[in-house]
Write a protein that holds these residues in place. Structure first.
Motif, PDB file in Angstrom:
ATOM      1  N   UNK A  77      17.205 -18.094  27.084  1.00 44.41           N
ATOM      2  CA  UNK A  77      15.989 -17.350  27.421  1.00 44.41           C
ATOM      3  C   UNK A  77      15.997 -15.935  26.854  1.00 44.41           C
ATOM      4  N   UNK A  78      17.107 -15.174  26.985  1.00 47.30           N
ATOM      5  CA  UNK A  78      17.117 -13.832  26.410  1.00 47.30           C
ATOM      6  C   UNK A  78      16.932 -13.823  24.891  1.00 47.30           C
ATOM      7  N   UNK A  79      17.425 -14.845  24.197  1.00 39.16           N
ATOM      8  CA  UNK A  79      17.263 -14.898  22.741  1.00 39.16           C
ATOM      9  C   UNK A  79      15.799 -15.076  22.366  1.00 39.16           C
ATOM     10  N   UNK A  80      15.122 -15.994  23.019  1.00 39.22           N
ATOM     11  CA  UNK A  80      13.705 -16.218  22.731  1.00 39.22           C
ATOM     12  C   UNK A  80      12.885 -14.990  23.102  1.00 39.22           C
ATOM     13  N   UNK A  81      13.210 -14.371  24.220  1.00 38.92           N
ATOM     14  CA  UNK A  81      12.514 -13.148  24.629  1.00 38.92           C
ATOM     15  C   UNK A  81      12.773 -12.010  23.648  1.00 38.92           C
ATOM     16  N   UNK A  82      14.008 -11.914  23.152  1.00 39.25           N
ATOM     17  CA  UNK A  82      14.354 -10.865  22.191  1.00 39.25           C
ATOM     18  C   UNK A  82      13.587 -11.045  20.890  1.00 39.25           C
ATOM     19  N   UNK A  83      13.481 -12.283  20.423  1.00 39.01           N
ATOM     20  CA  UNK A  83      12.753 -12.540  19.184  1.00 39.01           C
ATOM     21  C   UNK A  83      11.276 -12.186  19.344  1.00 39.01           C
ATOM     22  N   UNK A  84      10.725 -12.482  20.495  1.00 40.17           N
ATOM     23  CA  UNK A  84       9.331 -12.127  20.755  1.00 40.17           C
ATOM     24  C   UNK A  84       9.161 -10.611  20.773  1.00 40.17           C
ATOM     25  N   UNK A  85      10.108  -9.918  21.407  1.00 38.63           N
ATOM     26  CA  UNK A  85      10.044  -8.462  21.482  1.00 38.63           C
ATOM     27  C   UNK A  85      10.180  -7.816  20.099  1.00 38.63           C
ATOM     28  N   UNK A  86      10.875  -8.484  19.191  1.00 34.75           N
ATOM     29  CA  UNK A  86      11.074  -7.965  17.843  1.00 34.75           C
ATOM     30  C   UNK A  86       9.911  -8.300  16.907  1.00 34.75           C
ATOM     31  N   UNK A  87       8.868  -8.942  17.447  1.00 36.45           N
ATOM     32  CA  UNK A  87       7.739  -9.332  16.614  1.00 36.45           C
ATOM     33  C   UNK A  87       8.013 -10.546  15.756  1.00 36.45           C
ATOM     34  N   UNK A  88       8.948 -11.377  16.222  1.00 41.63           N
ATOM     35  CA  UNK A  88       9.327 -12.595  15.507  1.00 41.63           C
ATOM     36  C   UNK A  88       9.261 -13.785  16.468  1.00 41.63           C
ATOM     37  N   UNK A  89       8.091 -14.086  17.015  1.00 35.30           N
ATOM     38  CA  UNK A  89       8.013 -15.169  18.005  1.00 35.30           C
ATOM     39  C   UNK A  89       8.612 -16.456  17.459  1.00 35.30           C
ATOM     40  N   UNK A  90       9.466 -17.081  18.265  1.00 37.22           N
ATOM     41  CA  UNK A  90      10.253 -18.220  17.803  1.00 37.22           C
ATOM     42  C   UNK A  90       9.744 -19.511  18.409  1.00 37.22           C
ATOM     43  N   UNK A  91       9.366 -20.460  17.556  1.00 35.58           N
ATOM     44  CA  UNK A  91       8.870 -21.753  17.997  1.00 35.58           C
ATOM     45  C   UNK A  91       9.566 -22.847  17.206  1.00 35.58           C
ATOM     46  N   UNK A  92      10.047 -23.872  17.889  1.00 35.53           N
ATOM     47  CA  UNK A  92      10.726 -24.971  17.212  1.00 35.53           C
ATOM     48  C   UNK A  92      11.971 -25.368  17.962  1.00 35.53           C
ATOM     49  N   UNK A  93      13.051 -25.563  17.221  1.00 35.87           N
ATOM     50  CA  UNK A  93      14.354 -25.862  17.808  1.00 35.87           C
ATOM     51  C   UNK A  93      15.272 -24.682  17.556  1.00 35.87           C
TER      52      UNK A  93
END
Length: 469
Positions: free
Chosen positions: A297-313
């Motif tokens: 969860x923190x990794x996905x949240x971090x990517x979103x916060x960095x302007x790199x929303x992560x979708x996939x696997x």
């Protein structure tokens, strides 16, 4: 973007109705066409064992009518239509998808993701499964992923990033002087993509310094090794956790354990993976909860916060240490060979899961798994992971044992024969009620398959048996 507009204009005439092209320069979330309820045409990008497993699973969906694979291999040819387009030929893949009116594209390998294939397809409102180019940097640059973990407090090993030899050698000495771990003082990694082989676990300072020089001075991994990440060695047992994510929600898959080294007892150089099994007994429910809350969860949240929303696997390679789970590496896609045993255990329609991710409603999608165990034994060519033989005839592929799927990784059809073309040739994958039974089943099938110079590890699943004994 100008070339893409010209391409879209040229291809627009192929459609019976006008095509809406949306150019998205920030590579964020793009509204896509909804998938049809059935009759789907699916394109899988790649040609290895992971892609064979993906094609195999997608074909099981009652919603799918046709599956194409680019470029595919001899095994995939038997269950899908292979097209001669390289996995990193983004323009060629887009052209093909438009011509065939592909409803969904699923990307297997990391190279096209790092090249921005998802961004290009999104720009043309072509549904595609995988992270954008900016999000895929979590695998494309180990320096980026380490900096991300440090910034957001995600547990990992201490590290340094270097482009010059002398500072890198000094850092090796610094890690060795700490003497926190007996034996290996550090791990040296090529920063970029190196097909899973750009990691050297140094046994001593001398080997570590040789690794640094081979990458920064000797061009051992090409441009991927022009920058290196040097990490403190972590002691423990490895586990691979793949997770589905729509950028907001994260649902982990069942656990797996890879076997990176070429020889038994984890000896020899690293490879792309010589086998895997699922589940991994080391990964308890307590650990799973901890990883979900402190890593996934923190990794996905971090990517979103960095302007790199992560979708996939999202693939998290973990080390289970005395201090708890820590991240070894991230991959931006399904792992290989972990995908083979993991998908053998997936009971839910993969198309339904992908659709839920594309529509950002993963939290509403139930995902169920078989309680059986699955084991994949990789058969590789003589010489792998170095220079390896090609063109050897493979026999014993017909009529596999019940409960076994032989996924092709590096094969081609040559007349009436299947021949070897890659370093990793086959992934013999078995599912059974228990891990011991699955191991025995997989090795029985391995014994039926022959090609000159065939090599495979004899100890896949050993750690699981030790924990269960």
């Amino acid at each position: 973007m100008t070339s893409l507009l010209r391409l879209a204009t040229a291809l627009d005439s192929l459609w019976s109705s006008p095509v809406c092209v949306t150019l998205n320069t920030n590579t964020g979330v793009v509204p896509l066409k909804k998938l049809k309820p059935n009759g789907l045409k699916v394109l899988v990008v790649g040609g290895g064992g992971r892609e064979h497993a993906l094609v195999w699973k997608l074909r099981q969906s009652p919603r799918v009518s046709e599956v194409y694979c680019a470029p595919g291999n001899a095994g995939i040819e038997k269950i899908a239509k292979c097209v001669n387009i390289k996995a990193d030929d983004v323009t060629g893949l887009l052209t093909f998808a438009w011509e065939k009116r592909i409803d969904l594209t699923v990307v297997g390998p990391e190279a096209p993701l790092s090249a921005g294939i998802v961004d290009v397809f999104n720009d043309h409102e072509m549904p595609i499964f995988g992270p954008t180019q900016k999000a895929a940097e979590i695998e494309g640059s180990k320096a980026f992923s380490k900096d991300l973990m440090q910034k957001y407090g995600i547990p990992t090993a201490s590290y340094g990033v270097f482009t010059e030899v002398e500072p890198a050698l000094a850092f090796v000495d610094e890690l060795a002087a700490r003497k926190t771990i007996a034996g290996s003082p550090c791990v040296v990694k090529a920063d970029g993509l190196a097909a899973g082989k750009g990691v050297i676990v140094a046994k001593d300072v001398t080997e570590a310094k040789e690794a640094v020089r081979s990458m920064l001075e000797g061009n051992a991994f090409g441009s991927a090794g022009s920058r290196v990440v040097i990490e403190e060695f972590m002691e423990g047992e490895e586990v691979s956790i793949l997770a589905f994510t729509d950028g907001d929600h994260v649902i982990p898959m069942v656990s797996a354990q890879d076997h990176k080294r070429i020889f038994d007892n984890d000896e020899g150089p690293n490879t792309g993976g010589m086998g895997a099994y699922s589940p991994a007994p080391v990964y308890t429910e307590e650990l799973a909860q901890q990883v979900q809350e402190s890593i996934l969860k923190p990794t996905v949240e971090a990517m979103k916060a960095e302007g790199r929303p992560y979708s996939g696997v999202l693939y998290a390679g973990l080390m289970i240490t005395a201090e708890g789970p820590k991240v070894l590496e991230y991959n931006a896609r399904f792992g290989d060979p972990e995908t083979q045993p993991v998908l053998m255990r997936l009971d839910t329609d993969l198309v339904d899961i992908i659709e839920a991710i594309l529509e950002k409603r993963l939290d509403q999608q139930a995902i169920s798994w078989s309680t059986d165990a699955a084991v994949c034994v990789v058969m590789s060519a003589k010489g792998y992971p170095g220079d390896y033989e090609k063109g050897n005839f493979i026999t014993g592929l017909d009529n596999p044992i019940a409960g076994v799927e032989v996924f092709h990784a590096g094969t081609a059809q040559k007349g009436d024969h299947v021949v070897t073309t890659g370093g990793r040739v086959l992934g013999v994958t078995a599912k059974a009620q228990g891990i011991r039974e699955a191991i025995e089943l997989a090795y029985r099938q391995v014994g039926n398959v022959c090609f000159d110079g065939a090599h495979y590890r004899k100890d896949i699943g050993r750690r699981a048996l030790e924990r269960l004994s």
